[in-house]
Design a protein around this motif. Structure first.
Motif, PDB file in Angstrom:
ATOM      1  N   GLY A 184     -15.668   9.568 -22.126  1.00 58.56           N
ATOM      2  CA  GLY A 184     -14.288  10.251 -21.818  1.00 58.56           C
ATOM      3  C   GLY A 184     -14.093   9.990 -20.236  1.00 58.56           C
ATOM      4  N   SER A 185     -14.564   9.177 -19.542  1.00 53.03           N
ATOM      5  CA  SER A 185     -14.291   8.739 -18.002  1.00 53.03           C
ATOM      6  C   SER A 185     -12.769   8.525 -17.896  1.00 53.03           C
ATOM      7  CB  SER A 185     -15.153   7.699 -17.462  1.00 53.03           C
ATOM      8  OG  SER A 185     -14.779   7.332 -16.179  1.00 53.03           O
ATOM      9  N   ALA A 186     -12.463   9.384 -16.935  1.00 51.12           N
ATOM     10  CA  ALA A 186     -10.910   9.134 -16.561  1.00 51.12           C
ATOM     11  C   ALA A 186     -10.672   8.411 -15.493  1.00 51.12           C
ATOM     12  CB  ALA A 186     -10.444  10.698 -16.407  1.00 51.12           C
ATOM     13  N   GLY A 187     -11.755   7.588 -14.816  1.00 49.53           N
ATOM     14  CA  GLY A 187     -11.580   6.682 -13.814  1.00 49.53           C
ATOM     15  C   GLY A 187     -10.767   5.370 -14.255  1.00 49.53           C
ATOM     16  N   PRO A 188     -10.220   4.696 -13.086  1.00 48.13           N
ATOM     17  CA  PRO A 188      -9.096   3.442 -13.318  1.00 48.13           C
ATOM     18  C   PRO A 188     -10.038   2.338 -14.117  1.00 48.13           C
ATOM     19  CG  PRO A 188      -9.965   3.594 -11.120  1.00 48.13           C
ATOM     20  CD  PRO A 188     -10.411   5.033 -11.850  1.00 48.13           C
ATOM     21  N   ARG A 189      -9.216   1.640 -14.741  1.00 48.65           N
ATOM     22  CA  ARG A 189      -9.625   0.270 -15.226  1.00 48.65           C
ATOM     23  C   ARG A 189      -9.491  -0.684 -14.182  1.00 48.65           C
ATOM     24  NH1 ARG A 189      -7.857  -2.433 -19.559  1.00 48.65           N
ATOM     25  NH2 ARG A 189     -10.098  -2.414 -20.540  1.00 48.65           N
ATOM     26  N   LEU A 190     -10.357  -1.847 -14.484  1.00 44.37           N
ATOM     27  CA  LEU A 190     -10.246  -2.979 -13.185  1.00 44.37           C
ATOM     28  C   LEU A 190      -8.714  -3.574 -13.286  1.00 44.37           C
ATOM     29  CD1 LEU A 190     -13.476  -4.859 -13.972  1.00 44.37           C
ATOM     30  CD2 LEU A 190     -13.178  -3.500 -11.986  1.00 44.37           C
ATOM     31  N   GLN A 191      -8.296  -3.737 -14.420  1.00 43.42           N
ATOM     32  CA  GLN A 191      -6.796  -4.064 -14.216  1.00 43.42           C
ATOM     33  C   GLN A 191      -5.962  -3.327 -13.742  1.00 43.42           C
ATOM     34  OE1 GLN A 191      -9.007  -3.799 -16.851  1.00 43.42           O
ATOM     35  NE2 GLN A 191      -8.795  -5.482 -18.179  1.00 43.42           N
ATOM     36  N   GLU A 192      -6.129  -2.088 -13.295  1.00 41.90           N
ATOM     37  CA  GLU A 192      -5.318  -1.302 -12.670  1.00 41.90           C
ATOM     38  C   GLU A 192      -5.441  -1.358 -11.011  1.00 41.90           C
ATOM     39  OE1 GLU A 192      -5.402   3.004 -13.809  1.00 41.90           O
ATOM     40  OE2 GLU A 192      -6.315   2.194 -15.813  1.00 41.90           O
ATOM     41  N   LEU A 193      -6.764  -1.878 -10.781  1.00 37.38           N
ATOM     42  CA  LEU A 193      -7.127  -1.969  -9.305  1.00 37.38           C
ATOM     43  C   LEU A 193      -6.960  -3.250  -8.651  1.00 37.38           C
ATOM     44  CD1 LEU A 193     -10.235   0.385  -9.519  1.00 37.38           C
ATOM     45  CD2 LEU A 193      -8.221   0.814  -8.587  1.00 37.38           C
ATOM     46  N   LEU A 194      -7.044  -4.572  -9.538  1.00 34.09           N
ATOM     47  CA  LEU A 194      -7.371  -5.655  -8.882  1.00 34.09           C
ATOM     48  C   LEU A 194      -6.058  -6.575  -8.978  1.00 34.09           C
ATOM     49  CD1 LEU A 194     -10.835  -6.823 -10.459  1.00 34.09           C
ATOM     50  CD2 LEU A 194     -10.198  -5.884  -8.317  1.00 34.09           C
ATOM     51  N   ASP A 195      -5.809  -7.372  -7.860  1.00 34.71           N
ATOM     52  CA  ASP A 195      -4.350  -7.988  -7.736  1.00 34.71           C
ATOM     53  C   ASP A 195      -4.809  -9.414  -8.669  1.00 34.71           C
ATOM     54  OD1 ASP A 195      -2.672  -9.687  -7.064  1.00 34.71           O
ATOM     55  OD2 ASP A 195      -2.888  -9.977  -4.810  1.00 34.71           O
ATOM     56  N   PRO A 196      -3.809  -9.502  -9.683  1.00 29.95           N
ATOM     57  CA  PRO A 196      -4.069 -10.559 -10.719  1.00 29.95           C
ATOM     58  C   PRO A 196      -3.701 -11.709 -10.176  1.00 29.95           C
ATOM     59  CG  PRO A 196      -1.811  -9.170 -11.313  1.00 29.95           C
ATOM     60  CD  PRO A 196      -2.842  -8.524 -10.120  1.00 29.95           C
ATOM     61  N   SER A 197      -3.158 -12.057  -9.146  1.00 29.43           N
ATOM     62  CA  SER A 197      -2.558 -13.311  -8.612  1.00 29.43           C
ATOM     63  C   SER A 197      -3.787 -13.918  -7.454  1.00 29.43           C
ATOM     64  CB  SER A 197      -1.408 -13.115  -7.636  1.00 29.43           C
ATOM     65  OG  SER A 197      -1.594 -12.476  -6.478  1.00 29.43           O
ATOM     66  N   ALA A 198      -4.922 -13.027  -7.359  1.00 27.09           N
ATOM     67  CA  ALA A 198      -5.963 -13.742  -6.341  1.00 27.09           C
ATOM     68  C   ALA A 198      -6.818 -14.497  -7.003  1.00 27.09           C
ATOM     69  CB  ALA A 198      -6.832 -12.432  -5.910  1.00 27.09           C
TER      70      ALA A 198
END
Length: 311
Positions: free
Chosen positions: A142-156
């Motif tokens: 039930g962790s409510a932390g963000p996913r990587l997809q929400e934090l990382l720049d997809p163009s990098a």
């Protein structure tokens, strides 16, 4: 005496906006809704790295590569170093110079590895330089932390560097004897590994003096990939050359990882050329849309019998 049959009443159709409990779950797991999300139980995220740049290499660094780093950039422009593993399975750390390291191989994980790692990264982004990173209980339900997809720049770009040992752990740090001893012990566990140049997520490794392998995380959907591999197998083209053989495959985080046995006395980098040739044959096989022949169907069944799932 004639037997009478009692027909069960048909299941009532689901109300507007609801999912029929007997229908396939919309999450794509292949299970009925009532046995999946409709049961209140959330199954593991099948492809936790889907949507990230270099998804196949994320899987490789998580499951195959002992010592490696890769470059990341957050949506706000912060550079981050992704490490295959950090000392003691630490989720993340911030060096005295402010550089953030994120560990990919965790001691524990939940049903969504992307959220576990995103929670670690979010905590590291808030931590002061040189201070311990405390992301809380990684792997907790039930962790409510963000996913990587929400934090990382997809163009990098996602540029991978394979290391011979874990020396990168201590870069720029004052090293005491205890740290040196710990590093030496960790280095003893490193399997010789080479990323094959010019190919995505293809790695040579030598687990012993007598054997070596090429392991290749493939980005294609499983069914299409299996058909293509079956076409090559039936044509005796599923090989990297003399002295090699297709050993089987395993599934990891929603992707298929074919494995070839190769001679241990050939340097790892030399398998880039044969693997590139196989890549060309595989691309041609993937483009074929004709139904499989009888020989190809038999080959496909044989491939499936040698396939296992890690996660």
């Amino acid at each position: 005496m004639a037997r009478t049959t009692t027909r069960r009443p048909a299941a009532a159709p689901a109300a507007a906006g609801e999912v029929n409990p007997k229908a396939p779950c919309p999450c794509g797991s292949g299970r009925r809704y009532k046995h999946c999300h409709g049961s209140g139980y959330a199954p593991p995220v099948r492809r936790p790295f889907e949507g990230l740049t270099g998804e196949a290499d994320w899987v490789a660094l998580r499951e195959l590569v002992p010592a490696a780093t890769a470059t990341l950039r957050t949506t706000d422009g912060t550079d981050v170093v992704l490490a295959s593993v950090l000392p003691g399975g630490t989720p993340a750390l911030v060096r005295a110079n402010g550089q953030i390291l994120l560990g990919l191989q965790l001691a524990t994980s939940s049903d969504d590895i992307s959220r576990d790692l995103g929670t670690s990264l979010a905590a590291a982004l808030e931590a002061p330089a040189g201070a311990p990173v405390d992301p809380g209980p990684i792997g907790a339900a039930g962790s409510a932390g963000p996913r990587l997809q929400e934090l990382l720049d997809p163009s990098a770009p996602f540029d991978v560097t394979v290391h011979e040992d874990f020396g990168f752990w201590l870069e720029g740090a004052t090293v005491d004897p205890a740290a040196q001893a710990g590093l030496a012990h960790a280095n003893e566990m490193v399997m010789p590994t080479v990323r094959l140049e010019g190919l995505e997520a293809a790695y040579w490794c030598r687990p012993g003096e007598e054997r070596a392998h090429v392991r290749w995380v493939r980005p294609e959907p499983e069914e299409a990939l299996l058909d293509a591999l079956a076409r090559l197998s039936a044509a005796e083209q599923l090989t990297l050359g003399e002295g090699t053989r297709y050993a089987g495959a395993f599934r990891a985080h929603g992707l298929v990882v074919p494995v070839w046995d190769v001679p241990a006395d050939v340097p790892g980098a030399e398998w880039a050329g044969p693997s590139a040739g196989l890549q060309s044959r595989l691309e041609a096989a993937l483009a074929v849309t004709d139904p499989l022949t009888a020989d190809q169907r038999r080959a496909r069944a044989g491939l499936l019998s040698r396939q296992v799932t890690l996660r």
